[in-house]
Motif scaffolding. Structure first.
Motif, PDB file in Angstrom:
ATOM      1  N   ARG A 219       0.847  -1.210   0.000  1.00 47.61           N
ATOM      2  CA  ARG A 219       0.000   0.000   0.000  1.00 47.61           C
ATOM      3  C   ARG A 219       0.875   1.252   0.000  1.00 47.61           C
ATOM      4  NH1 ARG A 219      -3.736  -2.910   3.468  1.00 47.61           N
ATOM      5  NH2 ARG A 219      -2.794  -1.985   5.295  1.00 47.61           N
ATOM      6  N   LEU A 220       1.955   1.213   0.775  1.00 50.65           N
ATOM      7  CA  LEU A 220       2.866   2.374   0.822  1.00 50.65           C
ATOM      8  C   LEU A 220       3.462   2.678  -0.560  1.00 50.65           C
ATOM      9  CD1 LEU A 220       5.173   1.888   3.966  1.00 50.65           C
ATOM     10  CD2 LEU A 220       3.901   3.959   3.358  1.00 50.65           C
ATOM     11  N   ILE A 221       3.889   1.631  -1.237  1.00 50.95           N
ATOM     12  CA  ILE A 221       4.519   1.827  -2.557  1.00 50.95           C
ATOM     13  C   ILE A 221       3.494   2.315  -3.564  1.00 50.95           C
ATOM     14  CG2 ILE A 221       5.706   0.661  -4.469  1.00 50.95           C
ATOM     15  CD1 ILE A 221       7.042  -1.144  -2.410  1.00 50.95           C
ATOM     16  N   THR A 222       2.310   1.738  -3.511  1.00 54.06           N
ATOM     17  CA  THR A 222       1.259   2.159  -4.448  1.00 54.06           C
ATOM     18  C   THR A 222       0.919   3.634  -4.239  1.00 54.06           C
ATOM     19  OG1 THR A 222       0.370  -0.049  -4.577  1.00 54.06           O
ATOM     20  CG2 THR A 222      -1.123   1.710  -5.173  1.00 54.06           C
ATOM     21  N   ALA A 223       0.888   4.041  -2.964  1.00 53.76           N
ATOM     22  CA  ALA A 223       0.518   5.438  -2.673  1.00 53.76           C
ATOM     23  C   ALA A 223       1.622   6.406  -3.074  1.00 53.76           C
ATOM     24  CB  ALA A 223       0.207   5.578  -1.183  1.00 53.76           C
ATOM     25  N   GLU A 224       2.886   6.002  -2.933  1.00 52.32           N
ATOM     26  CA  GLU A 224       3.956   7.001  -3.078  1.00 52.32           C
ATOM     27  C   GLU A 224       4.868   6.805  -4.285  1.00 52.32           C
ATOM     28  OE1 GLU A 224       5.696   8.806   0.068  1.00 52.32           O
ATOM     29  OE2 GLU A 224       4.260   8.121   1.567  1.00 52.32           O
ATOM     30  N   VAL A 225       4.870   5.621  -4.861  1.00 56.11           N
ATOM     31  CA  VAL A 225       5.783   5.407  -6.002  1.00 56.11           C
ATOM     32  C   VAL A 225       4.972   5.235  -7.279  1.00 56.11           C
ATOM     33  CG1 VAL A 225       7.695   4.031  -6.934  1.00 56.11           C
ATOM     34  CG2 VAL A 225       7.472   4.334  -4.459  1.00 56.11           C
ATOM     35  N   ALA A 226       4.226   4.167  -7.384  1.00 49.43           N
ATOM     36  CA  ALA A 226       3.390   3.936  -8.571  1.00 49.43           C
ATOM     37  C   ALA A 226       2.475   2.762  -8.283  1.00 49.43           C
ATOM     38  CB  ALA A 226       4.266   3.645  -9.797  1.00 49.43           C
ATOM     39  N   GLN A 227       1.444   2.662  -9.075  1.00 47.52           N
ATOM     40  CA  GLN A 227       0.462   1.589  -8.955  1.00 47.52           C
ATOM     41  C   GLN A 227       1.135   0.221  -9.187  1.00 47.52           C
ATOM     42  OE1 GLN A 227      -2.850   2.052  -8.399  1.00 47.52           O
ATOM     43  NE2 GLN A 227      -3.333  -0.125  -8.586  1.00 47.52           N
ATOM     44  N   LEU A 228       0.790  -0.761  -8.343  1.00 51.16           N
ATOM     45  CA  LEU A 228       1.314  -2.126  -8.525  1.00 51.16           C
ATOM     46  C   LEU A 228       0.169  -3.063  -8.897  1.00 51.16           C
ATOM     47  CD1 LEU A 228       3.683  -2.470  -5.417  1.00 51.16           C
ATOM     48  CD2 LEU A 228       4.398  -2.463  -7.815  1.00 51.16           C
ATOM     49  N   VAL A 229       0.419  -3.924  -9.856  1.00 49.98           N
ATOM     50  CA  VAL A 229      -0.608  -4.888 -10.248  1.00 49.98           C
ATOM     51  C   VAL A 229      -0.021  -6.306 -10.128  1.00 49.98           C
ATOM     52  CG1 VAL A 229      -1.869  -3.341 -11.802  1.00 49.98           C
ATOM     53  CG2 VAL A 229       0.063  -4.651 -12.689  1.00 49.98           C
ATOM     54  N   PRO A 230      -0.862  -7.305  -9.808  1.00 53.12           N
ATOM     55  CA  PRO A 230      -0.334  -8.671  -9.652  1.00 53.12           C
ATOM     56  C   PRO A 230       0.407  -9.114 -10.913  1.00 53.12           C
ATOM     57  CG  PRO A 230      -2.599  -8.563  -8.901  1.00 53.12           C
ATOM     58  CD  PRO A 230      -2.311  -7.238  -9.530  1.00 53.12           C
ATOM     59  N   ALA A 231       1.574  -9.727 -10.692  1.00 55.09           N
ATOM     60  CA  ALA A 231       2.365 -10.212 -11.833  1.00 55.09           C
ATOM     61  C   ALA A 231       2.128 -11.712 -11.981  1.00 55.09           C
ATOM     62  CB  ALA A 231       3.845  -9.938 -11.579  1.00 55.09           C
ATOM     63  N   GLU A 232       2.518 -12.243 -13.117  1.00 54.86           N
ATOM     64  CA  GLU A 232       2.396 -13.682 -13.337  1.00 54.86           C
ATOM     65  C   GLU A 232       3.255 -14.421 -12.323  1.00 54.86           C
ATOM     66  OE1 GLU A 232       3.105 -15.475 -17.152  1.00 54.86           O
ATOM     67  OE2 GLU A 232       2.050 -13.781 -18.084  1.00 54.86           O
ATOM     68  N   ARG A 233       2.859 -15.659 -12.015  1.00 54.37           N
ATOM     69  CA  ARG A 233       3.617 -16.484 -11.074  1.00 54.37           C
ATOM     70  C   ARG A 233       4.164 -17.675 -11.856  1.00 54.37           C
ATOM     71  NH1 ARG A 233       3.061 -16.359  -5.548  1.00 54.37           N
ATOM     72  NH2 ARG A 233       3.735 -18.228  -4.470  1.00 54.37           N
ATOM     73  N   PRO A 234       5.352 -17.504 -12.467  1.00 56.23           N
ATOM     74  CA  PRO A 234       5.854 -18.569 -13.339  1.00 56.23           C
ATOM     75  C   PRO A 234       6.146 -19.858 -12.581  1.00 56.23           C
ATOM     76  CG  PRO A 234       7.480 -16.795 -13.079  1.00 56.23           C
ATOM     77  CD  PRO A 234       6.248 -16.369 -12.349  1.00 56.23           C
ATOM     78  N   ASP A 235       6.535 -19.741 -11.301  1.00 59.40           N
ATOM     79  CA  ASP A 235       6.891 -20.925 -10.519  1.00 59.40           C
ATOM     80  C   ASP A 235       6.025 -20.939  -9.263  1.00 59.40           C
ATOM     81  OD1 ASP A 235       8.009 -22.802  -8.887  1.00 59.40           O
ATOM     82  OD2 ASP A 235      10.001 -21.880  -8.794  1.00 59.40           O
ATOM     83  N   PRO A 236       5.046 -21.860  -9.163  1.00 59.97           N
ATOM     84  CA  PRO A 236       4.129 -21.847  -8.017  1.00 59.97           C
ATOM     85  C   PRO A 236       4.834 -22.066  -6.680  1.00 59.97           C
ATOM     86  CG  PRO A 236       3.682 -23.734  -9.474  1.00 59.97           C
ATOM     87  CD  PRO A 236       4.779 -22.944 -10.114  1.00 59.97           C
ATOM     88  N   SER A 237       6.060 -22.648  -6.697  1.00 54.57           N
ATOM     89  CA  SER A 237       6.749 -22.887  -5.433  1.00 54.57           C
ATOM     90  C   SER A 237       7.580 -21.686  -4.982  1.00 54.57           C
ATOM     91  CB  SER A 237       7.657 -24.109  -5.560  1.00 54.57           C
ATOM     92  OG  SER A 237       8.688 -23.838  -6.476  1.00 54.57           O
ATOM     93  N   GLN A 238       7.602 -20.615  -5.782  1.00 56.97           N
ATOM     94  CA  GLN A 238       8.394 -19.453  -5.354  1.00 56.97           C
ATOM     95  C   GLN A 238       7.742 -18.838  -4.118  1.00 56.97           C
ATOM     96  OE1 GLN A 238       8.151 -16.743  -8.809  1.00 56.97           O
ATOM     97  NE2 GLN A 238       6.924 -15.391  -7.543  1.00 56.97           N
ATOM     98  N   PRO A 239       8.563 -18.442  -3.141  1.00 57.29           N
ATOM     99  CA  PRO A 239       7.968 -17.941  -1.902  1.00 57.29           C
ATOM    100  C   PRO A 239       7.343 -16.556  -2.049  1.00 57.29           C
ATOM    101  CG  PRO A 239      10.376 -17.869  -1.796  1.00 57.29           C
ATOM    102  CD  PRO A 239      10.030 -18.561  -3.077  1.00 57.29           C
ATOM    103  N   ALA A 240       7.712 -15.831  -3.079  1.00 57.98           N
ATOM    104  CA  ALA A 240       7.244 -14.441  -3.185  1.00 57.98           C
ATOM    105  C   ALA A 240       5.990 -14.319  -4.033  1.00 57.98           C
ATOM    106  CB  ALA A 240       8.343 -13.575  -3.787  1.00 57.98           C
ATOM    107  N   THR A 241       5.139 -13.385  -3.638  1.00 55.68           N
ATOM    108  CA  THR A 241       4.046 -12.959  -4.500  1.00 55.68           C
ATOM    109  C   THR A 241       4.526 -11.686  -5.187  1.00 55.68           C
ATOM    110  OG1 THR A 241       2.544 -13.788  -2.836  1.00 55.68           O
ATOM    111  CG2 THR A 241       1.599 -12.344  -4.517  1.00 55.68           C
ATOM    112  N   ASP A 242       4.608 -11.728  -6.508  1.00 57.19           N
ATOM    113  CA  ASP A 242       5.192 -10.597  -7.241  1.00 57.19           C
ATOM    114  C   ASP A 242       4.127  -9.647  -7.767  1.00 57.19           C
ATOM    115  OD1 ASP A 242       7.813 -11.422  -6.923  1.00 57.19           O
ATOM    116  OD2 ASP A 242       7.793 -12.663  -8.724  1.00 57.19           O
TER     117      ASP A 242
END
Ligand code: SAM
Ligand code: SF4
Length: 336
Positions: A219-242
């Motif tokens: 929320r902080l980044i969206t408010a102050e840097v730029a809008q973020l939208v969900p990215a594709e998840r090429p590897d379902p086992s990756q720990p990060a939500t991009d």
């Protein structure tokens, strides 16, 4: 799945296929992040208890035959171990290892980036929690921000396939770092990941209310840097939500083990610097690969030890459970 597999793949009771190994090469470090180590009187394992490069290579070769194809070197601080590029070259040459990466605090990276790249290292994660000198020092309890920034620049110069910045977020300490870090990464076309603070600090001081969640940071980044939208998840086992910047300016990921556990897709195994195999950061049990290797065990014995370890893996880390017990080891003794 690797093309060299000739032992059965490593699948746990919940159907999770394990293809990813984190190898800690040392428990030593050149700084003292409070969320990981104590500031003073840190006890390190004697060198005789630390796996040699030959032993690490043997272990990796065995798990590669079980289908592990991704290796990440970590620590402690991996770049304080002498001659790390020799290990990188040996692992990069192993059949079945498709992805060899390193996690470092960046302090020694300027000196080592070129030889690591030449040895076959493809990807580097550099930890950078703060761009302000004062906050860096409060976290690391040592100086070094300028060295980390020089390390990042060197990594960019030698053109690793991928460079990512990792930032642990701490409520009451790093909120003001979020936007500068996001801008820093965006300006340099570097991927940035925020990691929630986990109860793995050596001092045992972790408290739930110190966890600055990925959702709040987004929320902080969206408010102050730029809008973020969900990215594709090429590897379902990756720990990060991009997430991607809606205007196309790069990726920001969130590793939210506390607020949004991702254990259901975990495919990771860990080898500690002293040769213990762990099926989870939070495991209370470990399997002694060093004793087996030094006691004359065969590669098949080693494969069975890994299989036993994974067979005992729990469905989740249980941080939120009432009966949660922290492991005896802190993060630097496991390998994050
Ligand atoms: N020394 C290297 C470094 O700091 O990048 C590699 C080892 S360090 C243990 C690996 C990662 O774990 C780093 O990104 C660090 O910030 C993270 N880490 C350490 N303690 C943590 C904790 N208690 N909670 C969440 N992440 C932690
Ligand atoms: Fe060292 Fe990495 Fe732990 Fe910080 S997080 S004390 S750099 S091992």
């Amino acid at each position: 799945m690797s093309k060299v597999a000739n032992f059965d793949p490593i699948i746990d009771r919940f159907g999770r296929l394990h293809t990813n190994l984190r190898v800690s090469v040392t428990d030593r470090c050149n700084i003292r992040c409070f969320y990981c180590m104590s500031d003073e009187h840190v006890e390190f394992k004697p060198r005789t208890e630390i796996l040699s490069y030959e032993e690490i290579e043997r272990f990796v070769a065995v798990v590669a035959r079980m289908g592990v194809n991704k290796i990440r070197l970590t620590g402690g601080e991996p770049l304080v171990r002498h001659g790390l590029s020799r290990l990188v070259a040996r692992l990069a040459a192993l059949p079945g290892i498709d992805d060899l990466a390193l996690t470092t605090n960046g302090i020694l990276l300027e000196e080592q980036a070129a030889e690591l790249k030449a040895a076959g290292l493809r990807r580097v994660n550099i930890s950078l929690d703060a761009l302000s000198e004062a906050t860096f020092r409060r976290i690391a309890r040592r100086d070094g921000l300028d060295r980390v920034l020089a390390g990042i620049a060197a990594a960019q110069r030698v053109c690793f396939d991928k460079i990512r910045l990792n930032a642990v977020a701490i409520r009451g300490l790093t909120e003001a770092e979020v936007v500068p870090l996001a801008r820093f990464a965006r300006d340099r076309s570097l991927e940035l990941r925020f990691i929630e603070y986990m109860p793995l600090d050596a001092d045992g001081a972790w408290q739930t209310d110190q966890v600055l969640t990925g959702e709040e940071i987004r929320r902080l980044i969206t408010a102050e840097v730029a809008q973020l939208v969900p990215a594709e998840r090429p590897d379902p086992s990756q720990p990060a939500t991009d997430f991607a910047y809606a205007d196309g300016g790069g990726l920001v990921g969130f590793i939210n083990p506390v607020s949004q556990p991702f254990c259901g897709d975990c495919n990771r195994l860990r080898l500690t610097a002293d040769g213990k195999v762990r099926n989870c950061l939070f495991s209370l049990v470990e399997w002694d690969a060093r004793a087996l290797m030094r006691g004359g065990g065969s590669d098949r014995d080693l494969a069975e030890l890994v299989r036993d370890c994974v067979a005992a893996k729990k469905p989740g880390h249980g941080i939120d459970d009432e009966d949660f017990i922290r492991p005896d080891r802190a993060m630097y003794q496991i390998g994050g």
